[in-house]
Design an enzyme around this catalytic site. Structure first.
Site, short mmCIF file in Angstrom:
data_model
loop_
_atom_site.label_atom_id
_atom_site.label_comp_id
_atom_site.label_asym_id
_atom_site.label_seq_id
_atom_site.Cartn_x
_atom_site.Cartn_y
_atom_site.Cartn_z
CG HIS A 75 -1.95 -1.10 1.21
ND1 HIS A 75 -3.20 -0.98 0.66
CD2 HIS A 75 -1.88 -2.37 1.68
CE1 HIS A 75 -3.86 -2.12 0.81
NE2 HIS A 75 -3.08 -2.98 1.42
CG ASN A 148 -7.91 -4.33 0.95
OD1 ASN A 148 -7.23 -3.33 1.16
ND2 ASN A 148 -7.41 -5.55 1.01
CE1 TYR A 362 -2.16 -4.59 9.36
CE2 TYR A 362 -2.35 -2.41 8.39
CZ TYR A 362 -2.57 -3.77 8.33
OH TYR A 362 -3.19 -4.30 7.24
FE1 HDE Z 1 -2.46 -4.72 5.56
N1 HDE Z 1 -0.64 -3.92 6.02
N2 HDE Z 1 -1.77 -6.52 6.20
N3 HDE Z 1 -4.17 -5.63 4.94
N4 HDE Z 1 -3.12 -2.99 4.87
C1 HDE Z 1 -0.32 -2.63 5.82
O1 HDE Z 1 0.78 -1.27 7.38
C2 HDE Z 1 -0.68 -6.72 6.94
C3 HDE Z 1 -4.51 -6.93 5.09
C4 HDE Z 1 -4.37 -2.71 4.42
O2 HDE Z 1 -3.26 3.54 3.87
C5 HDE Z 1 1.01 -2.28 6.43
O3 HDE Z 1 0.96 0.97 7.57
C6 HDE Z 1 -0.60 -8.09 7.36
C7 HDE Z 1 -5.90 -7.14 4.84
C8 HDE Z 1 -4.44 -1.33 4.01
O4 HDE Z 1 -1.61 3.42 5.30
C9 HDE Z 1 1.44 -3.58 7.11
C10 HDE Z 1 -1.69 -8.70 6.82
C11 HDE Z 1 -6.41 -5.90 4.54
C12 HDE Z 1 -3.19 -0.79 4.26
C13 HDE Z 1 0.30 -4.51 6.78
C14 HDE Z 1 -2.43 -7.71 6.10
C15 HDE Z 1 -5.31 -4.97 4.60
C16 HDE Z 1 -2.39 -1.85 4.81
C17 HDE Z 1 2.00 -1.67 5.49
C18 HDE Z 1 -2.08 -10.17 6.90
C19 HDE Z 1 -7.84 -5.55 4.15
C20 HDE Z 1 -2.73 0.62 3.97
C21 HDE Z 1 1.99 -0.18 5.80
C22 HDE Z 1 -2.42 -10.59 8.20
C23 HDE Z 1 -8.78 -5.78 5.20
C24 HDE Z 1 -3.00 1.56 5.11
C25 HDE Z 1 1.19 -0.06 6.98
C26 HDE Z 1 -2.59 2.96 4.73
C27 HDE Z 1 -1.07 -1.70 5.20
C28 HDE Z 1 0.26 -5.76 7.22
C29 HDE Z 1 -3.62 -8.01 5.37
C30 HDE Z 1 -5.50 -3.59 4.31
C31 HDE Z 1 2.77 -4.13 6.68
C32 HDE Z 1 0.49 -8.71 8.20
C33 HDE Z 1 -6.67 -8.47 4.94
C34 HDE Z 1 -5.66 -0.60 3.43
O5 HDE Z 1 1.54 -3.44 8.50
#
Ligand code: HDE
Length: 689
Positions: A75, A148, A362
């Site tokens: 993202h 999402n 996060y």
């Molecule tokens: Fe994320 N995800 N994610 N994700 N995600 C990040 O956090 C992570 C997942 C989502 O505009 C990171 O700040 C893991 C699902 C959005 O700043 C990080 C897992 C969904 C955004 C991270 C998931 C998301 C992130 C990278 C599996 C939809 C952007 C930068 C367990 C429900 C937020 C950050 C923004 C961002 C980890 C799965 C949505 C690395 C470990 C499912 C919208 O922490």
């Protein structure tokens, strides 16, 4: 001869620079020291070496050298805006969360949209999932709903996330492709992980080609809990419904937009807010209890499943309006730190193993990116309606200056007349829903998570035939970029469990024999189709949110241009006048008309419909202009309405435009025609799988 403060001849630091005076603020260093010369380094002599003691230069370059922070691992590319959430239907029957109590009350928000796979400088329009992250600054603290635009996810367990992300991002040795899933490693991984199939169907559908960020739905994805004042829990799934309805682009169009305007979505978001055309969504909730959850043939803790809204209706409870652009992209959009673990009293987590992993992840990522455990003190991350108060102290970049000695608790300093500090509050404080839990320690996936294909099938069969053809063609496109044969075969083997006709179409499109079906982990069951999942049928018949490109040239009729511009505006759309030269054209009556864009730089992919206001001479001349022919040809190929003066016929002919419901003579009919796309035209312009 050298002059101090004003270079000679180069233009750099010349006389035109504004000097600090009575009403211009004096430039200073970060220590507040006034700067006398911001154009030249301190040198030994006019042509001599630079002196180390030049602290003005040193500080400026030092700061510049450290301007970048690590981009988000996923993202990274995002755009955001301020706004508010307004409650329209109180949820006090199911939750004690303060923001859901009083209808009409507004809660400030900061919303960031993103693509997933590309770096922060990548284009806005790859085939990709869009992030939809909302920070609610509630009176009980910040609640982050980090969702999402697709209601399911690729994996069921957080432990697979690093593998998924490594596989989709650019390949490890070659550093490409950027922001594209169409390569070996992504398809290798997902073909070996059949739980990804449902999400793959969404990813290959038109959902990943949104026309704008204002045209996407949003989903909380996981099942959460609401908890009421009496401690009763209700499961909840969150939905955002765009006011403009859904709208996607055609793949060929998307590819061309990437070149024509890499900032297509960012620009649209910024400009629409700037002109007061505020993006808006409704918030909907699906509410259910344990009994309903137990009645479903799948597990509500499994993030690869949805609950169709035909089965469990969505209750609309509020609206989200984005009405203010960020003042500074870095300070706000880059530094905003969303954490699914930011939750307020009245809302709680479920045991979804993907969500549980996210709760952990996060915080780590924010520390890495922002460099300090004090990232919550950055203005965009601070709670706005309730200042935080605790005994956490110090750390990198501490911005607070706490007074007194009370940095521990319990303390009795208040009794001595000193500040004693805050205390826990069992009545108002966050309490976790006391869900009964027991079990042995195990690394397993629940049996109830085993069905990977039934909802993928339901999704595909719910689509409009045109969308099915797009999805099948997307599989063909992506797999055609895969060079290892057995990966392609494995994907098609899995697709046979989704839908035999889909698998056959993809195999045909790839020019391969249909491989044997893979063995599903659980029997595939027939679920009722869900028309709510379609895009076609959920688009709105409106010009709002749409842009009409009006092509003019010397000799165009000014009155016709004015009429169309006015009609487009009246219908809520945005007109953009395009001419061979941005300076404009000489009209039929001798007047002039200034253009909004130059033809070569404003291809029709940037618009939702086009109008050709051309004289016979101009139309003939433009048949020899590739940009003009392409303008019309692409509008036709991308299934858009084309309004034209009769005189424009030679250009239509050259562009291969055939008459249909979307090709109309300019007038009121055109405004109606411009509100939609013409999917019936598609078989005339391309072969789909
Ligand atoms: Fe994320 N995800 N994610 N994700 N995600 C990040 O956090 C992570 C997942 C989502 O505009 C990171 O700040 C893991 C699902 C959005 O700043 C990080 C897992 C969904 C955004 C991270 C998931 C998301 C992130 C990278 C599996 C939809 C952007 C930068 C367990 C429900 C937020 C950050 C923004 C961002 C980890 C799965 C949505 C690395 C470990 C499912 C919208 O922490």
């Amino acid at each position: 001869m050298a002059t101090r403060g004003k270079s000679t001849g180069s233009g750099q630091g010349g006389e035109t620079h504004q000097q600090a005076g009575e009403d211009v603020q004096t430039l200073t260093t970060n220590q507040g020291i006034p700067v006398s010369d911001n154009q030249n380094q301190l040198k030994a002599g006019t042509r001599g070496p630079v002196l180390l003691e030049d602290f003005v230069l040193r500080e400026k370059i030092f700061h510049f050298d450290h301007e970048r922070i690590p981009e988000r691992i996923v993202h990274a590319r995002g755009s955001a805006a301020h706004g508010f959430f307004e409650l329209t239907d109180s949820l006090s029957d199911v939750t004690s969360a303060d923001l859901f109590q009083r209808t009409g009350e507004k809660t400030p928000v900061y919303v960031r949209f993103s693509t997933v796979a590309g770096g922060s400088g990548s284009v806005d329009t790859p085939r990709d999932v869009r992030g939809f992250a909302v920070k609610f600054y509630t009176k009980q603290g910040n609640w982050d709903l980090v969702g999402n635009n697709i209601p399911v996810f690729f994996i069921q367990d957080a432990i697979k996330f690093p593998d998924l992300v490594h596989a989709v991002k650019m390949e490890a040795d070659r550093g490409y492709p950027q922001a594209a899933s169409a390569h070996d490693t992504f398809w290798d991984f997902v073909s070996l992980v059949p739980e990804s199939t449902h999400m793959l169907m969404w990813a290959m559908s038109d959902r990943t080609l949104p026309r704008s960020l204002r045209h996407i739905e949003g989903f909380g994805v996981h099942t959460f809990r609401f908890v009421d004042a009496a401690g009763k829990s209700t499961f909840v799934k969150f939905h955002w419904k765009p006011k403009l309805g859904l709208q996607s682009t055609i793949w060929d169009e998307t590819v061309k937009i990437a070149g024509a305007d890499p900032d297509f979505h960012r620009r649209d978001l910024f400009e629409s807010i700037d002109r007061g055309d505020f993006p808006e969504w409704e918030l909907g909730v699906q509410l259910f209890d344990e009994k309903f959850a137990a009645s479903l043939p799948y597990d509500v803790l499994d993030a690869t499943k949805i609950i169709p809204e035909e089965l469990l209706p969505i209750r609309i409870v509020g609206r989200l309006v984005l009405d203010r652009n960020p003042d500074n992209f870095f300070a706000e959009t880059e530094q905003v730190a969303y954490c699914p673990s930011n939750i307020v009293p009245g809302i709680d987590f479920s045991a979804d193993p993907l969500l549980q992993g996210r709760l952990f992840s996060y915080l780590d990522t924010q520390l890495k990116r922002l460099g300090s455990t004090n990232f919550h003190q950055i203005p965009i991350n601070q709670p706005k309606q309730c200042p935080f108060a605790n005994f956490q102290r110090d750390g990198h970049m501490q911005m607070m200056v706490p007074k007194g000695r009370a940095n521990y608790e319990p303390n009795s300093l208040a009794q001595a007349g000193e500040v004693g500090g805050p205390r826990e509050n069992p009545k108002l404080g966050f309490t976790t829903f006391p869900e009964p839990v027991e079990g042995v320690k195990l690394r397993v996936r629940a049996e109830t998570f085993a069905d990977h294909y039934s909802q993928a099938r339901m999704f595909f069969r719910s689509l409009h035939p045109a969308e099915q053809a797009h999805a099948a063609s997307a599989f063909v496109f992506e797999l055609s970029k895969v060079v290892i044969d057995h990966i392609r075969e494995r994907v098609v083997s899995n697709l046979r469990n989704v839908d035999e006709s889909l698998a056959q179409r993809v195999a045909d499109g790839l020019g391969m024999d249909l491989p044997p079906a893979s063995q599903p982990a659980a029997p595939v069951i027939e679920l009722d189709p869900s028309p709510a999942l379609r895009i076609i049928g959920n688009m709105k018949d409106t010009l709002e949110g749409r842009v009409v490109g009006i092509l003019i040239h010397d000799g165009s009729d000014g009155k016709v241009i004015d009429t169309i511009v006015a009609a487009v505006k009246k219908a809520g759309g945005t007109p953009k006048v395009i001419a061979p030269k941005v300076g404009g054209v000489k009209l039929k009556d001798g007047g002039t008309f200034k253009a909004d864009g130059q033809l070569a730089g404003s291809p029709s992919v940037l618009f939702d419909a086009i109008a050709l206001v051309l004289s016979p001479e101009a139309a003939t001349a433009l048949t020899k202009e590739a940009a003009a022919v392409q303008f019309v040809m692409d509008a036709f190929g991308h299934l858009k309405a084309i309004g034209h003066s009769k005189a424009a016929q030679p250009l239509l002919d050259k562009a291969g435009v055939e008459p249909d419901a979307g090709v109309v003579v300019l007038g009121a009919e055109f405004i109606e025609a411009a509100k939609q796309r013409y999917f019936d035209r598609e078989p005339k312009v391309r072969t789909l799988a």
